[in-house]
Write an enzyme that holds these catalytic residues in place. Structure first.
Site, PDB file in Angstrom:
ATOM      1  N   GLU A  67      52.129 -30.193 -48.960  1.00  0.00           N
ATOM      2  CA  GLU A  67      51.552 -29.476 -50.099  1.00  0.00           C
ATOM      3  C   GLU A  67      51.973 -28.007 -50.150  1.00  0.00           C
ATOM      4  O   GLU A  67      51.709 -27.333 -51.141  1.00  0.00           O
ATOM      5  CB  GLU A  67      50.018 -29.564 -50.048  1.00  0.00           C
ATOM      6  CG  GLU A  67      49.494 -30.980 -50.227  1.00  0.00           C
ATOM      7  CD  GLU A  67      47.989 -31.079 -50.050  1.00  0.00           C
ATOM      8  OE1 GLU A  67      47.360 -31.807 -50.812  1.00  0.00           O
ATOM      9  OE2 GLU A  67      47.439 -30.428 -49.134  1.00  0.00           O
ATOM     10  N   GLY A  93      43.077 -36.611 -56.834  1.00  0.00           N
ATOM     11  CA  GLY A  93      42.940 -37.813 -57.645  1.00  0.00           C
ATOM     12  C   GLY A  93      42.512 -37.436 -59.056  1.00  0.00           C
ATOM     13  O   GLY A  93      41.608 -36.614 -59.230  1.00  0.00           O
ATOM     14  N   MET A 105      39.173 -32.895 -51.670  1.00  0.00           N
ATOM     15  CA  MET A 105      38.297 -32.810 -50.497  1.00  0.00           C
ATOM     16  C   MET A 105      38.109 -31.387 -49.959  1.00  0.00           C
ATOM     17  O   MET A 105      37.571 -31.230 -48.862  1.00  0.00           O
ATOM     18  CB  MET A 105      38.847 -33.740 -49.395  1.00  0.00           C
ATOM     19  CG  MET A 105      38.957 -35.190 -49.860  1.00  0.00           C
ATOM     20  SD  MET A 105      39.661 -36.324 -48.642  1.00  0.00           S
ATOM     21  CE  MET A 105      38.366 -36.356 -47.406  1.00  0.00           C
ATOM     22  N   GLU A 106      38.571 -30.366 -50.677  1.00  0.00           N
ATOM     23  CA  GLU A 106      38.490 -29.004 -50.132  1.00  0.00           C
ATOM     24  C   GLU A 106      38.039 -27.934 -51.121  1.00  0.00           C
ATOM     25  O   GLU A 106      37.387 -26.946 -50.730  1.00  0.00           O
ATOM     26  CB  GLU A 106      39.874 -28.563 -49.578  1.00  0.00           C
ATOM     27  CG  GLU A 106      40.406 -29.375 -48.417  1.00  0.00           C
ATOM     28  CD  GLU A 106      41.129 -30.645 -48.861  1.00  0.00           C
ATOM     29  OE1 GLU A 106      41.489 -30.750 -50.049  1.00  0.00           O
ATOM     30  OE2 GLU A 106      41.307 -31.549 -48.017  1.00  0.00           O
ATOM     31  N   ASP A 116      47.256 -39.474 -57.690  1.00  0.00           N
ATOM     32  CA  ASP A 116      46.696 -40.831 -57.825  1.00  0.00           C
ATOM     33  C   ASP A 116      45.562 -40.740 -58.827  1.00  0.00           C
ATOM     34  O   ASP A 116      45.198 -39.650 -59.260  1.00  0.00           O
ATOM     35  CB  ASP A 116      46.189 -41.323 -56.455  1.00  0.00           C
ATOM     36  CG  ASP A 116      45.130 -40.392 -55.876  1.00  0.00           C
ATOM     37  OD1 ASP A 116      43.947 -40.589 -56.203  1.00  0.00           O
ATOM     38  OD2 ASP A 116      45.467 -39.452 -55.125  1.00  0.00           O
TER      39      ASP A 116
HETATM   40  N1  SAH Z   1      45.520 -40.746 -45.311  1.00  0.00           N
HETATM   41  C1  SAH Z   1      45.832 -39.371 -45.467  1.00  0.00           C
HETATM   42  C2  SAH Z   1      44.564 -38.629 -45.753  1.00  0.00           C
HETATM   43  C3  SAH Z   1      44.581 -38.115 -47.117  1.00  0.00           C
HETATM   44  S1  SAH Z   1      43.116 -37.401 -47.607  1.00  0.00           S
HETATM   45  C4  SAH Z   1      46.547 -38.881 -44.258  1.00  0.00           C
HETATM   46  O1  SAH Z   1      46.679 -39.626 -43.332  1.00  0.00           O
HETATM   47  O2  SAH Z   1      46.992 -37.730 -44.230  1.00  0.00           O
HETATM   48  C5  SAH Z   1      43.615 -36.906 -49.215  1.00  0.00           C
HETATM   49  C6  SAH Z   1      44.030 -35.474 -49.374  1.00  0.00           C
HETATM   50  O3  SAH Z   1      44.544 -35.305 -50.671  1.00  0.00           O
HETATM   51  C7  SAH Z   1      42.849 -34.520 -49.272  1.00  0.00           C
HETATM   52  O4  SAH Z   1      43.267 -33.286 -48.741  1.00  0.00           O
HETATM   53  C8  SAH Z   1      42.370 -34.395 -50.731  1.00  0.00           C
HETATM   54  O5  SAH Z   1      42.050 -33.065 -51.072  1.00  0.00           O
HETATM   55  C9  SAH Z   1      43.526 -34.893 -51.599  1.00  0.00           C
HETATM   56  N2  SAH Z   1      43.279 -36.090 -52.433  1.00  0.00           N
HETATM   57  C10 SAH Z   1      44.264 -36.703 -53.136  1.00  0.00           C
HETATM   58  N3  SAH Z   1      43.770 -37.784 -53.779  1.00  0.00           N
HETATM   59  C11 SAH Z   1      42.454 -37.868 -53.486  1.00  0.00           C
HETATM   60  C12 SAH Z   1      41.429 -38.809 -53.818  1.00  0.00           C
HETATM   61  N4  SAH Z   1      41.686 -39.862 -54.582  1.00  0.00           N
HETATM   62  N5  SAH Z   1      40.178 -38.606 -53.318  1.00  0.00           N
HETATM   63  C13 SAH Z   1      39.924 -37.534 -52.532  1.00  0.00           C
HETATM   64  N6  SAH Z   1      40.868 -36.637 -52.159  1.00  0.00           N
HETATM   65  C14 SAH Z   1      42.126 -36.783 -52.619  1.00  0.00           C
END
Ligand code: SAH
Length: 263
Positions: A21, A90, A200-201, A224
């Site tokens: 990112e 998302g 998530m932040e 997504d």
């Molecule tokens: N499986 C991933 C974890 C991703 S968490 C890994 O192993 O690295 C998703 C990250 O992208 C978080 O930092 C969040 O801010 C963002 N994000 C993207 N799509 C999201 C969604 N559908 N729900 C929540 N956070 C999402």
């Protein structure tokens, strides 16, 4: 503060959750000014100049606690004058598509619920649910996004097979959950109809910045649509496309910032 230190421009804090990112930000800093790396609270903070703007660049890692701790360190250990987050999210809003860009003007923690003691979503004892980004900074970020789309959007869309990106501004919601089902995203739409994107932040950063009166802004590219396809869409978007967006948006944002007279 003595007159000499007052004239030194305070740096901008730039953070993301995941290395993809940040795009080429640290590499560009290394080439432009060199990088001084300071480790603090198990995170690396990269200090230098990027596109003419003094910056402290770091990775928060994932989630609200990680983002809050990192933002607090940027403010207290590095004296940043503002915080910008760049990353993916998302899409939740009905017109928000994969490849679009969302600039957060308002942020809310969708998983915070101390009801019936406090209204749902309200941060207890702070009396607030919605936190505002700095509207001037958000407008500058949105302008950088619009320039990025005007100059690179068509090529990007053709290359990656996405639609021409749209830039949206409004509510971004955050929680300690990766939202990845049609029912979960529907539930968010039903309770928060104005939400454009979920991540998530962002709202944790906005809360800390509100408490310390530091301007912040959040930009998210839609990886997504938070439904059952989210895990695969997120993973391929992150590895193939996210860096191109961050690189293109941050370059335009930082170049414009470097031209501003120091505050
Ligand atoms: N499986 C991933 C974890 C991703 S968490 C890994 O192993 O690295 C998703 C990250 O992208 C978080 O930092 C969040 O801010 C963002 N994000 C993207 N799509 C999201 C969604 N559908 N729900 C929540 N956070 C999402």
């Amino acid at each position: 503060m003595n007159p000499t230190t007052r004239t030194v421009a305070r740096p901008l804090g730039v953070l993301a959750a995941l290395p993809e990112e940040l795009g080429d930000l640290i590499a560009t800093m290394r080439a432009e000014s060199g990088v001084k790396t300071v480790t603090h609270g198990r995170r690396d903070y990269h200090v230098g100049t990027v596109h003419g703007a003094p910056c402290v660049v770091t990775l928060a890692r994932i989630g609200k606690v990680a983002a809050a701790a990192t933002t607090s360190a940027l403010i207290h250990a590095f004296d940043v004058d503002a915080v910008v987050f760049t990353g993916v999210a998302g899409g939740v809003g009905p017109h928000v598509r994969i490849g679009d860009i969302v600039v957060g003007e308002t942020l809310l923690q969708h998983d915070l619920d101390a009801s019936p003691l406090f209204p749902r979503f309200e941060v207890p004892l702070l009396g607030m649910a919605r936190f505002s980004a700095d509207l001037r900074l958000a407008a500058q970020l949105a302008a950088a996004c619009e320039r990025f789309v005007a100059e690179e959007g068509a090529a990007l869309a053709a290359h990656f097979g996405t639609a021409l990106p749209q830039v949206h501004r409004g509510l971004v919601i955050s929680g300690d959950q990766f939202v990845a089902s049609a029912s979960a995203v529907e539930a968010l739409r039903a309770t928060l109809p104005d939400a454009l994107a979920v991540e998530m932040e962002g709202a944790a950063i906005a809360q800390v910045c509100h408490e310390y009166e530091v301007p912040c802004a959040i930009v998210r590219t839609v990886s997504d649509t938070a439904d059952d396809h989210a895990p695969t869409s997120f993973a391929s978007f992150l590895t193939e496309i996210a860096g191109t967006y961050s690189t293109g948006i941050l370059r335009r944002f930082l170049e414009a910032r470097a031209e501003e007279p120091a505050a």
